[in-house]
Design a protein around this motif. Sequence first.
Motif, short mmCIF file in Angstrom:
data_model
loop_
_atom_site.label_atom_id
_atom_site.label_comp_id
_atom_site.label_asym_id
_atom_site.label_seq_id
_atom_site.Cartn_x
_atom_site.Cartn_y
_atom_site.Cartn_z
N ALA A 97 3.96 6.16 -6.72
CA ALA A 97 3.07 6.89 -7.63
C ALA A 97 3.35 8.39 -7.54
N THR A 132 -3.21 8.67 -11.05
CA THR A 132 -3.40 7.94 -9.79
C THR A 132 -3.42 8.90 -8.61
N LYS A 187 0.83 -1.21 0.00
CA LYS A 187 0.00 0.00 0.00
C LYS A 187 0.87 1.26 0.00
N PHE A 188 1.75 1.37 1.00
CA PHE A 188 2.44 2.65 1.16
C PHE A 188 3.59 2.82 0.17
N THR A 246 -10.15 10.86 -3.42
CA THR A 246 -10.62 9.89 -2.45
C THR A 246 -10.37 10.38 -1.02
N MET A 247 -9.18 10.94 -0.80
CA MET A 247 -8.85 11.43 0.54
C MET A 247 -9.79 12.54 0.98
N PRO A 265 3.74 1.51 -2.92
CA PRO A 265 3.14 1.91 -4.21
C PRO A 265 2.64 3.35 -4.20
N MET A 266 2.07 3.80 -3.07
CA MET A 266 1.58 5.17 -3.02
C MET A 266 2.74 6.15 -3.20
N LEU A 284 -6.59 10.89 -8.38
CA LEU A 284 -7.67 10.06 -7.86
C LEU A 284 -7.53 9.83 -6.35
N LEU A 285 -6.28 9.65 -5.91
CA LEU A 285 -6.02 9.48 -4.48
C LEU A 285 -6.44 10.72 -3.70
N ARG A 335 -13.31 4.98 -7.89
CA ARG A 335 -12.31 4.00 -8.28
C ARG A 335 -12.90 2.90 -9.16
N ARG A 384 -18.97 11.39 10.65
CA ARG A 384 -19.07 10.49 11.80
C ARG A 384 -18.85 11.23 13.10
N LEU A 439 -19.59 7.04 1.12
CA LEU A 439 -18.96 5.74 0.85
C LEU A 439 -19.18 5.33 -0.60
N MET A 455 -10.11 5.28 -14.06
CA MET A 455 -9.33 4.06 -13.85
C MET A 455 -9.08 3.29 -15.15
N THR A 471 -12.94 10.97 1.95
CA THR A 471 -12.81 10.20 3.19
C THR A 471 -12.78 11.14 4.39
#
Lengths: 316, 289
Positions: free
Chosen positions: A60, A294, A53-54, A301-302, A56-57, A297-298, A253, A312, A246, A274, A305
């Motif tokens: 990128a 990428t 995960k990290f 998404t962040m 590849p991030m 898109l990240l 993605r 919440r 969500l 994608m 999120t």
Amino acid sequence: MTSTTAPARVGTAAVSTRPVRAARRRFSAWTVRSWGVAWLFLAPALIIFAAFKFVPMVRAINMSFFEVRPYLGDRWVGWDNYHQVLTDPAFINAIQNTVVLAVLQTGGSVLLGLVLALLLEGGARHLWFVRTAAFLPVVTAIAVVAEVWRILYFPAADGTVNSILGWIGLGPSQFLSSEDSSMASVIAVGIWRQAPYDMMIILAGLAGVNRDLYEASAVDGAGTLRRLWHVTFPALRPVFAILFILAAIRSLRIFVEIYLLTNGGPNGSTDVMMTLIFRIGLERNELGIASAGTVVLLLATMTLTAAVILARRRRA
Amino acid sequence: MTMRQTDTALGLGARNGPVAVLIKIVLYGAVVMVFAGPLLMLLVSAFRKVPNATRLSLIPSDLTLHNFAVAIDRDVLLYLMNSFIVVGGGLLLQVAVSVSAAYALARKQFPGLRLVLLLILSTMMLPEEILAVPLSLVLADVPVVHVNLIGSLAGMIIPVGAWGFSILVMTEFMKEIPVELEESARLDGAGDLRIFWSVVLPLCRPALGVIGIFGFTNIWDQYVLPLLVANNSSQFTLPLALRTLRSDENVGLGVLLAAALLALLPSIVAFIAMQRQFMNGLTSGAIKG
């Protein structure tokens, strides 16, 4: 991370040979030992996350500033890749399609999920059966979903969906094969798979609505619709907020459905971020540009999120 | 059982007149047909002698196993075996990694605990889809150890070994377990590994069901990772193979339908067998996070 735990582990071995109670009295040694144990138990998860995960991030982000040239050495290009991602017509088309898809698929599935939830709420056995049947698309592998719908969408007049449309005097449609209907067809498949999931979450929310409020509104003479509007929906608001965000994150993605249903076609009409990144990065091997896509898109998404976390917090 | 109008939001359970019942039957029937119908059509058509290329059917006629025989000729059993190896190995690793990490997160106080939680949460924002391009490079040359996972099933298994959702669900569950049992075990001289194995783990069985069924459906549904890892058809998982089986001149759609049915059944069976755990996980995952 692994390097910092190593000394702690060496210390642990020495301490752990003593009786436990002695270690407890010597508070600091015991604490250090406990830290070491904690990191040891966490290590497998952290190593896998780091590798897949990290790293590849980070790669990128790094590659997004280079023209990646195997064997020749990478060439620093600054923000050029990002400039291309945000101005190239193919990318703009893909970004637009992603947004359209995210909005319509999210809205459609939450709406249909709500209708299903209201219709299928209750403890009766037959309702449980209908809910279970409706939920099956959610647990079906996406590859199976795509192949089944490719067949259902067969674009001749005697195709399965076209036959059904024919009964009510509509169609025939070209579905995935025409630029005019491909996006709607892809969105419909997405809603079909997502709505039952949203239904289950909304049902959980409905179960938490205070029944006394229903009684009270009945005493006050409110009909079902008024009760729905003034009691049920307000109680469900936090559930909707989380479902929307969500679902939006998931839509950003979206890849496998489109890759298998249309692969972005016909003529780019269903190309999303994608599918385009995949084609540029893994088929044309332009890693720098694909990485910039990428990262974009990240970041999207962040942002979404962060919105979930805030939603919440407000609820808690 | 008498239903009151205030039991549910619409109070449908209380309406039992003949017209209301008829409308309900039609609506429920439509819901089942729309969502389960296509999968039922797949089930029926996979057993038909010559499935119509343009139209799936719900009516079982001309039943045969011929499609499956041809599918087996086309290596479908190999793909199915690959799928089971990946889901078995991946799930075993994932559950072991999750309970281990959860034990540390739920029971230990250490500097960096909050940072670790944040890191695990952030992995949920880094799905294989988005990371596909850099991930394919990492799979070809894993950092530090420099192993090439391309072309091996291990490349589909190891990366799914750590899943943020499982770790967080497990952590939440372990926090609820009373700590007294462990303390008395500790006073008796048991070490962490012993306490973890014989005290905590047996108490976690309900949560193991939840992460087990979620892990299973999730790994079975994997597409991107196998797509990045497989470099020839001998490593295909069944979902990945479907695309190459789309048409066959001898039996038309038959092979695809038979293979798709085999790819469908394990996840459906697992879901129905563990439905309660699945629903528990669904609501805890989505609402509580």
